[in-house]
Design a protein around this motif. Structure first.
Motif, PDB file in Angstrom:
ATOM      1  N   TYR A 199       0.855  -1.185   0.000  1.00  0.00           N
ATOM      2  CA  TYR A 199       0.000   0.000   0.000  1.00  0.00           C
ATOM      3  C   TYR A 199       0.885   1.226   0.000  1.00  0.00           C
ATOM      4  O   TYR A 199       1.876   1.299   0.724  1.00  0.00           O
ATOM      5  CB  TYR A 199      -0.905   0.069   1.231  1.00  0.00           C
TER       6      TYR A 199
ATOM      7  N   ILE B 118      -6.341   1.078   4.354  1.00  0.00           N
ATOM      8  CA  ILE B 118      -5.231   0.765   3.461  1.00  0.00           C
ATOM      9  C   ILE B 118      -5.613  -0.466   2.654  1.00  0.00           C
ATOM     10  O   ILE B 118      -6.527  -1.208   3.011  1.00  0.00           O
ATOM     11  CB  ILE B 118      -3.911   0.521   4.224  1.00  0.00           C
ATOM     12  N   CYS B 119      -4.928  -0.693   1.555  1.00  0.00           N
ATOM     13  CA  CYS B 119      -5.275  -1.799   0.662  1.00  0.00           C
ATOM     14  C   CYS B 119      -4.037  -2.200  -0.139  1.00  0.00           C
ATOM     15  O   CYS B 119      -2.988  -1.554  -0.046  1.00  0.00           O
ATOM     16  CB  CYS B 119      -6.413  -1.384  -0.278  1.00  0.00           C
ATOM     17  N   ASP B 120      -4.199  -3.252  -0.906  1.00  0.00           N
ATOM     18  CA  ASP B 120      -3.109  -3.745  -1.745  1.00  0.00           C
ATOM     19  C   ASP B 120      -3.258  -3.142  -3.137  1.00  0.00           C
ATOM     20  O   ASP B 120      -4.131  -3.539  -3.902  1.00  0.00           O
ATOM     21  CB  ASP B 120      -3.157  -5.273  -1.818  1.00  0.00           C
ATOM     22  N   ARG B 121      -2.406  -2.181  -3.470  1.00  0.00           N
ATOM     23  CA  ARG B 121      -2.520  -1.499  -4.758  1.00  0.00           C
ATOM     24  C   ARG B 121      -2.215  -2.421  -5.933  1.00  0.00           C
ATOM     25  O   ARG B 121      -2.550  -2.106  -7.076  1.00  0.00           O
ATOM     26  CB  ARG B 121      -1.585  -0.283  -4.794  1.00  0.00           C
TER      27      ARG B 121
END
Length: 866
Positions: free
Chosen positions: A281, A425-428
């Motif tokens: 992220y 948040i995240c996994d781009r």
């Protein structure tokens, strides 16, 4: 004392499950003779491979051979009557069960008013993956010979193989094409252009082995593999609860490039299940260019209560005038020295939104201390904050949550009363791809185990999309604002495939939040275009879309995420457009300063902001629930239902509103297709939280919570207010059911227990005085862990109809291992009149619920909270 807006009720005695789902129509099994023709050669190849192994052949030069460490794949075209029995049979034969994948709509039931077109997900292919031993291979070969020569069916221990053989479409080994993620080649190319002198960082997901000694050996296997290719192991994480074992490795460019053509040792490494881009992220680099303003806030006194809300995000500026005495930071993996104060943007903004909301709205701050565990650093070689580049994010999140609620390494938990965790948040590098990612599995496991509610952002997508309604940029910029809004909404819909929400937004037990176009800023900077109005409630340009696991409704709902402006450029035959942020537009939050300046603010936008505002509302609801439970001498914090009750109330005020009407008219297709498309953007809609916080005589909300097991039905009877009868006033009934399900991390069915809210006939026709409004398709709404139904009506209802609304909560196990599971749920029901009435609905319903308590005291005590 001010009237409370919520009444607490209890259920009547449990009954057995009443409603039966319609099963999917599968093809018939294929005859043994036809299957022998199709697959004998494949099993002969496996048998030859076994013979060569037993004869001591060197298989290192023949990577296509079946070996004991290679996964064997059975592809089938129909159902197994009992998957659990087949798993047991496979294990008895010497196979280790590794996973299952399939397409199945067997849980879906057509709703009469919506059966205008077939379901878009009606496939029935299944995939079973096992890791055979030599003995297991010999066993299955023997069974195949019995089946393919029409010999007698074996005994009970092996009988489950016959259905598999009858539906078998292929048997093969797990190959390089299975192992190498399809996005890897583009990722490698992008990384080499961005950092030409650096090695490539990749993640290796290993086959999770039940034997601890095999798991221990897996690390040495990866180390040896990296030694072979000149790579380095940066991080290695094992989380047995979700069957996760993975390594973060650094690979020479030439080895990474070979993976794109399925070559090199990694592509044929049998103990590796998947090679994929590094999970990472990072905040938007443009944040650094934002202007800031002075903002002075009186210093607050520290709150003495234990934190109930935590923030997993960047390191905040603890001494900012807006945050001083309001945060408690606990360091696990990321430390203050890793993040210069001037670059602590994202965590500071999220903390500010949770505590204060949009500063331009001048709202009252939250008093409770906000617990923070930083998981974002600020590397010197990058312009943005990101998860540490040498760590696996799942390890960061797992260690952070365990530190909060259970403690680690003999140290007591730092915030054991935490219930809500903001996860903006995240996994781009991982748009959701139909199957649950390990990141989502982790959140779902932790939420169910520790009674937590994760509030997750849907993710942002600022990639260009085509707007072919305009010949050039000038035409777009000078267009009528209403027509331009319609054209952009249509263009965004047609580009949905490239704007999929980012993992772990597919979380089953968490709440996923998208971003509505709106904030406290006013006007549009000169030379720029505001694409949407702030009245209709449509999402901003970058808000990512769903649907979720097994086509469940995702995001769950949407919340204000700031106005994003549009920028465009002319292409050959259309206009290409994308979202941008601007310093004068967005939600106002605390911002890091330089030196001693710790009173600065700035504007920002995105689904992270929307999730933070939802977390702020959850914090306010905690006070409501604590008071409500305390009136019956109960502690909400100790309740097994604490998280799901909060989840139900957060979603309870949702409606599609004007945005739903606009999109329904705009989107093509039948009713089901339109509703599915709208659900992927708005979820269940935007919640009006004032309906929970504010008491009105024309509205009453009832709240129930309990623990339920599969094959049981909990009954509730809601008194119909007298004011709703014998008139044509608009009346509304809103029903929200939320629960937390255990998960099976190796099957695509994934959800262990399904809950339904039903009427006395097992349907959803709760009262003839109301009917369903425009809302998500009923099938999609039953595929997650949140069901939200809104009914309205104004037909004349005669006095003879006065009585109760029956609401049943029933539970069904999706898989045999969860047949005895205990599942917490929260049920919120609101009865409302469209206009003020002379009779107070709250008083009427409260009195009749209290009276009912006397009637059923001998059966189930009814608790009433007013």
């Amino acid at each position: 004392m001010a009237q409370r807006p919520i009444v607490r009720i209890s259920r009547e005695p449990a009954r057995l499950n009443r409603i039966k789902g319609q099963r999917a129509r599968f093809p018939k099994a294929i005859s043994w003779g036809e299957q022998a023709k199709r697959h004998d050669a494949k099993f002969d190849e496996i048998e030859d491979g076994v013979a060569r192994i037993l004869n001591g052949a060197d298989l290192s030069t023949s990577p296509d051979e079946v070996t004991p460490d290679r996964a064997l794949v059975f592809e089938i075209i129909g159902p197994l009557s009992n998957v659990a029995k087949f798993v047991a049979a496979a294990r008895r034969a010497g196979f280790e069960w590794l996973g299952e994948d399939f397409d199945d709509d067997s849980n879906d039931e057509e709703e009469e008013e919506e059966a205008d077109e077939p379901s878009p997900d009606s496939g029935q292919s299944m995939l079973y993956v096992t890791m055979p031993t030599i003995r297991g291979l010999q066993k299955v070969l023997s069974l195949w010979k019995q089946y393919s020569t029409n010999q007698a069916k074996p005994g009970a221990d092996d009988g489950e193989w016959w259905p598999l053989f009858g539906y078998l479409s292929d048997v093969r080994t797990w190959s390089a094409k299975d192992r190498v993620d399809p996005t890897l080649s583009r990722y490698v190319d992008r990384m080499m252009r961005k950092f030409p002198d650096r090695p490539i960082r990749l993640e290796l997901d290993l086959w999770f082995r039940s034997d601890p000694s095999l798991r221990a050996a897996a690390r040495e296997y990866v180390v040896g593999l990296m030694s072979l290719v000149g790579g380095t192991v940066l991080d290695f994480v094992t989380i047995p609860e979700i069957l996760y074992q993975a390594a973060l490795v650094e690979l020479p460019n030439e080895q990474a490039l070979r993976l794109g053509s399925f070559q090199g040792p990694l592509s044929t490494a049998d103990r590796i299940m998947r090679v994929r881009p590094q999970s990472l992220y990072s905040s938007e680099a443009e944040d650094a260019a934002f202007s800031v303003l002075d903002h002075h806030e009186p210093q607050s006194a520290p709150d003495t209560r234990h934190p109930v809300v935590a923030l997993l995000d960047g390191y905040p500026v603890e001494n900012h005038s807006l945050l001083r005495n309001r945060l408690r930071v606990s360091e696990v993996d990321v430390h203050a020295v890793d993040v210069p104060v001037s670059r602590r943007r994202h965590g500071t903004a999220m903390a500010s939104l949770i505590v204060h909301g949009d500063l331009g709205d001048d709202t009252v701050p939250i008093d409770r201390i906000l617990q923070v565990v930083p998981i974002l650093g600020a590397p010197q070689n990058l312009a943005e904050e990101c998860t540490p580049q040498d760590r696996l994010p799942l390890g960061l999140v797992y260690r952070a949550v365990m530190t909060l609620v259970e403690g680690s390494n003999g140290v007591e938990p730092v915030a054991e009363n935490v219930v809500v965790i903001n996860h903006s948040i995240c996994d781009r590098e991982a748009p959701f791809g139909q199957r649950a990612t390990y990141w989502a599995k982790l959140l779902d496991h932790l939420s169910h185990r520790f009674r937590l509610l994760f509030i997750v952002s849907a993710g942002n997508n600022s990639e260009p999309f085509a707007v072919d309604a305009y010949a050039d940029c000038n035409a777009l910029e000078t267009a009528d604002p209403v027509q331009r809004q319609i054209a952009l909404l249509d263009a965004l819909n047609r580009s949905r495939g490239s704007r999929i929400m980012l993992s772990p937004a597919e979380t089953l037990n968490g709440l996923t939040v998208g971003a509505v176009h709106g904030d406290s800023s006013a006007g549009t900077p000169a030379g720029l275009v505001d694409p949407f109005d702030t009245i209709s409630g449509v999402t901003n340009l970058a808000s990512s879309v769903g649907l979720g696991l097994n086509r469940a409704v995702k995001p769950d709902f949407v919340e204000l995420g700031g106005r994003q402006l549009i920028r465009s450029e002319d292409d050959s035959s259309f206009v290409s457009a994308w979202a941008i942020e601007h310093p004068d537009v967005g939600q106002l939050t605390a911002a890091p300063g330089v030196g001693v300046s710790q009173n600065l603010v700035r504007r920002s936008t995105g689904t992270s902001n929307a999730a933070a505002l939802t977390t702020r509302t959850a914090t306010r609801l905690v006070d409501v629930l604590e008071n409500l439970f305390a009136e019956s001498n109960e502690r909400w914090l100790e309740a097994k239902t604490r998280a799901v009750v909060l989840k139900a109330l957060l979603a309870h005020g949702c409606t599609w509103g004007g945005a739903g009407d606009i999109l329904y008219q705009l989107y093509a297709g039948g009713a089901l297709r339109k509703k599915e498309a709208i659900s992927s953007v708005l979820g269940f809609g935007r919640p009006d939280h004032s309906r929970i916080f504010t008491a009105l005589g024309s509205r009453v909300t009832l709240l129930a919570d309990d623990i339920i097991s599969p094959d049981s039905l909990h009954e509730y009877r809601i008194p119909i207010p007298r004011a709703m009868v014998n008139n044509r006033e608009v009346r509304r009934v809103v029903v929200t059911l939320a629960w937390s399900s255990p998960i099976d991390p190796i099957t695509r069915r994934y959800r262990g227990v399904r809950l339904e809210v039903v009427d006395g006939d097992g349907k959803r026709d709760f009262w003839k005085g109301v009917k369903r409004t425009l809302s998500p398709d009923g099938r999609a709404a039953r595929r997650g862990t949140l069901q939200h139904l809104v009914f309205e009506g104004k037909n004349l209802v005669r006095p003879g109809s006065l009585g109760d609304i029956f609401l049943g909560v029933q539970a069904m196990a999706e898989m045999t291992p969860f047949a005895a599971a205990e599942v917490p749920y929260g049920l919120a029901v609101t009865l409302e009149m469209g206009q003020p009435v002379r009779t107070d609905l709250f008083t009427d319903v409260e009195a009749r619920v209290r009276a009912k308590r006397v009637d059923i005291t001998q059966r189930v005590p009814t608790r009433v909270r007013t």
